[in-house]
Structures are given as C-alpha cells and as structure tokens.
Design a protein around this motif. Structure first.
Motif, PDB file in Angstrom:
ATOM      1  N   SER A  80      -5.021   5.266   0.069  1.00  0.00           N
ATOM      2  CA  SER A  80      -3.938   4.864  -1.330  1.00  0.00           C
ATOM      3  C   SER A  80      -2.830   5.189  -0.492  1.00  0.00           C
ATOM      4  O   SER A  80      -2.509   6.088   0.135  1.00  0.00           O
ATOM      5  N   THR A  82       1.084   4.300  -2.129  1.00  0.00           N
ATOM      6  CA  THR A  82       2.290   4.066  -3.121  1.00  0.00           C
ATOM      7  C   THR A  82       3.209   3.624  -2.701  1.00  0.00           C
ATOM      8  O   THR A  82       3.764   4.698  -2.320  1.00  0.00           O
ATOM      9  N   MET A 198      -8.329   9.053  -7.672  1.00  0.00           N
ATOM     10  CA  MET A 198      -8.593   8.273  -5.912  1.00  0.00           C
ATOM     11  C   MET A 198      -9.739   9.035  -5.981  1.00  0.00           C
ATOM     12  O   MET A 198     -10.704   8.496  -5.257  1.00  0.00           O
TER      13      MET A 198
END
Length: 272
Positions: A80, A82, A198
């Motif tokens: 992940s 962001t 996550m």
C-alpha cells in the motif's frame, strides 16, 4: 491470548535512545517461532526502519508501516502507498515558506517512495532530518519534487503543536502532530491504523489477535485497530486515555516487558 500480530511505534515507545535495545532480539526470535508477526510502525522512512532492524537475525524479513501509514510492506512486497495530490504538496511547501517569512523556525521534508528531499540546508536542520531519513537529498527548490508525495514532514524547532494550529489548520489534508517538534501532513485517509488494517487483511488476522503499542497522537488510529492496545507511561495524555492498557515507559523497556508477558500467556492490567 491468541495474538498473531504485534505492531509497535518506534520513537518514544519501543526505542529508549533511538536504537533497538539488545533485549529485543531474543523476543523477536520467539515471536517468529510462534508465528506472531512483529511490525514496526513509524513516521520514519522505510529505508531508515529497515536499517534499524535488517542487520540482526530475524530482522531482514520484517514487514513495516512506514511514513505514518502512507507506505506499508509485507516482507519485501509493497502492499500500500497513499499519496497526496501534487498541487496539495506544493501548497504545503508554500505554506511552510510563508510561515518562515512570518518568523517561524520551520523546515519541510518532502517524503516520496524513492527518498526524502529538503531545500533548507543549514546543519542543525539537516541533522534533525538525518535521524529519520537515511535516503535524503538536498535541492535548491522543492517545487519540482512535489509529485508522488507520501507525506510532508515539517520540523519546528520551537513547538510543533502551536505551529500546526497557527499555520496548517486550514489544510484539506490530514495534519498530525507526531512529536514535540514534528508535524506530518498526509492524505485524509492515511494513518498507521490504515496500515494495520491492510496487514490484518493480508495476514488473515483479526483485531482480537492484534496488539499495538504507542505513545503519541499519530498512534491513536493504530491503537484503535487492535483489541489489545497499550500506551507507554510517557505517552501523550490523549493516547493514554485511548489505550486499553498502560505499560512502563520506553526508557524502562515497557514494550519488551509486555511482550514477555504476552509470550507467557499473560497481559498487563487494564486501566480501571
């Protein structure tokens, strides 16, 4: 206790002096042997976190929640990232420049997956940045580097909480005071709690099987993602109020002592 995931903040929580205490490594070996994943979670850069842990047996395969949850890895895999919009990143840089013109003693670090970039180059500021960013470049102008930005870390030599209120309250993104001198500006949905969730999904772990340790305001969401949440004795009052349990401070190796309790099938006393 059926703990399968342990997540811990670094500075002010696990680390007593900026370094991993030697007593941690036997605990890591035992956690790994029992199938319990230990994950460092920090505002620090991924490369810096790997440098703290990869040099010791068992540390080379850890997963990480880095840059306050904007970069999450599962082993060697990035699961992940962001980022903030490019225009937003430029706006934060401009806001820091305006605050400096107003007399504030600030500097900003533009944090990207490929490393961190600064334009303030005096030795005192660079030394503070080098504690947390081993991949650090100095440039004349940050503006061209405001793309694919995970986080903008603002260092205030005076009082980060006051600067956050005075100069950055109106920003659309998330403004988090991460320490006495650091402010992190990120996307609105980025935090360490997102990173924990996550990893829980990828590992098949529930909140009831998760323990989390923290000390400062950027740890609140992370603690909320774990049923077994711990604040160290030196924690910010807001964090201490949100955690389910209290343990000894980082100088007294409170996290390590609680990990020993968890491995022995016990848990520290809940707050009354």
């Amino acid at each position: 206790m059926d703990i399968r995931l342990v997540v811990s903040d670094m500075d002010g929580t696990l680390l007593p002096d900026g370094r991993v205490p030697p007593e941690f490594w036997p605990l890591l070996a035992e956690l790994t042997e029992r199938g319990i994943a230990f994950v460092p979670a920090s505002g620090r850069q991924l490369a810096t976190l790997r440098g703290l842990f990869a040099g010791e047996p068992g540390g080379e395969h850890l997963s990480y929640i880095a840059e306050n949850g904007t970069l999450v890895t599962l082993g060697a895999e990035v699961v992940s990232t962001t980022t903030v919009p490019d225009g937003f990143a430029r706006g934060v840089v401009d806001a820091v420049r305006a605050a400096v013109d107003d007399g504030a003693n600030l500097g900003v670090v533009v944090c990207r997956p490929d490393g961190a970039v600064i334009e303030r180059t005096d030795g005192e500021f660079v030394a503070e940045c080098a504690k947390y960013y081993v991949e650090l470049a100095q440039v004349d102008d940050l503006t061209p580097h405001c793309r694919d930005v995970l986080k903008l870390a603002i260092f205030d030599f005076d009082d980060a909480a006051r600067a956050a209120r005075r100069y950055f309250d109106g920003l659309d993104g998330q403004v988090v005071v991460s320490g006495k001198h650091w402010i992190d500006v990120m996307a609105a949905d980025a935090n360490k709690g997102h990173g924990v969730r996550m990893l829980q999904r990828r590992l098949g772990v529930t909140p009831a099987q998760t323990a989390a340790f923290g000390d400062y305001l950027n740890d609140v969401e992370m603690l909320a993602a774990a049923d077994h949440s711990y604040a160290v004795a030196n924690a910010h009052p807001t964090v201490a109020a949100r955690a389910r349990n209290l343990v000894a401070g980082n100088a007294d190796l409170g996290v390590l002592r609680e990990l020993r309790e968890i491995l022995d099938g016990r848990e520290g006393c809940e707050k009354s």
